[in-house]
Structure formats: C-alpha cells, structure tokens
Write an enzyme that holds these catalytic residues in place. Structure first.
Site, PDB file in Angstrom:
ATOM      1  N   ASP A  25      50.615  44.205  38.280  1.00 21.02           N
ATOM      2  CA  ASP A  25      49.686  43.278  38.948  1.00 21.02           C
ATOM      3  C   ASP A  25      49.866  41.803  38.571  1.00 21.02           C
ATOM      4  OD1 ASP A  25      48.772  45.689  39.855  1.00 21.02           O
ATOM      5  OD2 ASP A  25      46.757  45.526  39.032  1.00 21.02           O
ATOM      6  N   LYS A 130      48.684  49.377  45.019  1.00 19.58           N
ATOM      7  CA  LYS A 130      47.787  50.431  44.524  1.00 19.58           C
ATOM      8  C   LYS A 130      46.340  50.027  44.806  1.00 19.58           C
ATOM      9  CE  LYS A 130      47.734  48.745  39.735  1.00 19.58           C
ATOM     10  NZ  LYS A 130      46.401  48.163  39.820  1.00 19.58           N
ATOM     11  N   CYS A 163      43.909  47.361  34.350  1.00 18.34           N
ATOM     12  CA  CYS A 163      44.951  48.087  35.091  1.00 18.34           C
ATOM     13  C   CYS A 163      46.116  48.547  34.223  1.00 18.34           C
ATOM     14  CB  CYS A 163      45.430  47.242  36.261  1.00 18.34           C
ATOM     15  SG  CYS A 163      44.153  47.100  37.540  1.00 18.34           S
TER      16      CYS A 163
HETATM   17  C1  C5J Z   1      43.716  44.400  36.905  1.00 13.10           C
HETATM   18  C2  C5J Z   1      41.405  43.947  37.359  1.00 13.10           C
HETATM   19  N1  C5J Z   1      44.924  44.275  37.444  1.00 13.10           N
HETATM   20  N2  C5J Z   1      41.213  43.406  36.172  1.00 13.10           N
HETATM   21  N3  C5J Z   1      42.646  44.342  37.741  1.00 13.10           N
HETATM   22  O1  C5J Z   1      43.572  44.558  35.709  1.00 13.10           O
HETATM   23  O2  C5J Z   1      40.483  44.085  38.124  1.00 13.10           O
END
Ligand code: C5J
Length: 221
Positions: A25, A130, A163
């Site tokens: 991400d 995702k 994540c």
């Molecule tokens: C991730 C989030 N990528 N913090 N998403 O950690 O909402």
C-alpha cells in the site's frame, strides 16, 4: 540457495528465488497530503522514511529477477466491496469513495491509489488491489504465489500495525515464512509500529522475524 539473515528473534533463512518482496500500500492515498490517510487526521509525512529502504530492496530483488508483489488498498467504483462496517466507521473528514484532491478516496483507478513514483512497479511485477487490510482477502493471491513456488515473504510498506501486520498474519496462517523489514515499514503512530514489531516476533517468531534493510541487503551479497 539459502541466505542466512541476522534477525529477531533468531536468524531467518531466505530461499533465493522463492522469496517474494511484498510492498504493501505505498500509494498516494496514504503517503501524500489530501488522501485517505490525511482524511483520518494523520500526519502523512511520518510514512516517508520507509521509501528509501523499500527502493533499495526493490533494486536488489530486480537485479536478481526475484518476485515482487505490490498491493494497493482499493475498492470498486460502486463500493460493492466496501462494507458499511468499513466505510461508515468513525467520523473522518472524508470517507472511502468521497472525492478528494487525488480523486475518489481508495477507489481503484483514481490517482490516489497509484503507487508513489519513487516505488513504481516495474513491468512484470504483480500488482494487486485489495479491498481489505490483509492481502489475501478476496484477491486470489495465495493461489498465484503457490503456482509460482513462492514459500517465503519479505514484508515492507504501510502501515505497520494495520495492513502490513494483517497481511503478515494472514501469510503466516497460510504457511509462508515471513520476515518484516523494520526500517522499510512505517506507521502514523511510532508506538504502534514498535508494538507491532514486538508482537509479530515474540514467543519464538510466533508470526515471523524482523530485520533491517542494511542487514538484509548485506546478507544477499
Ligand atoms: C493501511 C490503513 N494500508 N491504515 N491501511 O494500513 O487503513
């Protein structure tokens, strides 16, 4: 060939060619002002220190032709894969699917879901969208990794305790040998990052191992 990596809580054995580098991400919505991370009230500059270590790891993997997986947290335009339990949680300035300065927040194909330029995927690298926090939920990734003989995963990206941690736990349950690179992952909350690294590696690597990028890169040469 195996590489022995100094790690916590004890050495990690990396299987050359069967170890994918996972970049979670690293998309504009979390890293840049005006995205989803900022809409939750976070200081997005806190994530920047992970960029250079991830770039160094990507270069090492690419040189060797080893597999790389990039993930993006991204929903369908109609939000049919974003349950109310996620979209309506809390009281953010803007919600998933709302318009922002980089398009609709966390919606696939919008500028905010692009991976930041410094870490752009190279041709042939796997990029998965995702809908959840974990990279295996509703993605078909496990089957794709199995078909390529990938048994080991090296985790980087953001955010450590959301994540990244969720994906590493999912991977551990599916039988992968997991290593997280401490300086190649970041959180909006330093104390949560530290706690996540402790939890993942406690009790004899109950979820996996941790190391730092310099140690890992030195062990590969
Ligand atoms: C991730 C989030 N990528 N913090 N998403 O950690 O909402």
């Amino acid at each position: 060939m195996k590489h022995r990596i100094a790690a916590r809580p004890f050495d990690y054995t990396l299987a050359a060619g069967a170890t994918a580098l996972v970049v979670i991400d690293m998309q504009r919505d979390f890293i840049e002002p005006g995205g989803f991370g900022a809409s939750l009230g976070n200081d997005v500059s806190r994530l920047l220190p992970a960029v250079a270590p991830i770039a160094a790891l990507l270069a090492a993997w690419r040189t060797r032709g080893w597999p790389v997986i990039h993930t993006r947290e991204a929903h369908r335009a109609d939000l049919s894969d974003c349950p109310p339990a996620k979209r309506l949680r809390g009281n953010p300035a803007r919600r998933i699917g709302d318009p922002g300065s980089m398009g609709r927040l966390l919606v696939a194909g919008e500028p905010g879901t692009e991976i930041i330029a410094a870490l752009s995927p190279a041709p042939g690298e796997t990029v998965i969208d995702k809908p959840g926090k974990g990279m295996f939920w509703a993605t078909g990734l496990h089957e794709a990794l199995q078909s390529r003989g990938i048994t080991h995963l090296v985790f980087t990206g953001v955010t450590t305790e959301v994540c990244v941690q969720t994906s590493m736990r999912e991977a551990n349950d599916r039988g992968y040998e997991c290593l997280i690179v401490a300086d190649a992952t970041e959180s909006y909350f330093p104390e949560f990052k530290a706690a996540a690294l402790e939890m993942l590696t406690a009790q004899g690597a109950i979820v996996g191992w941790s190391t730092d990028s310099k140690t890992l890169l030195a062990a590969l040469y």
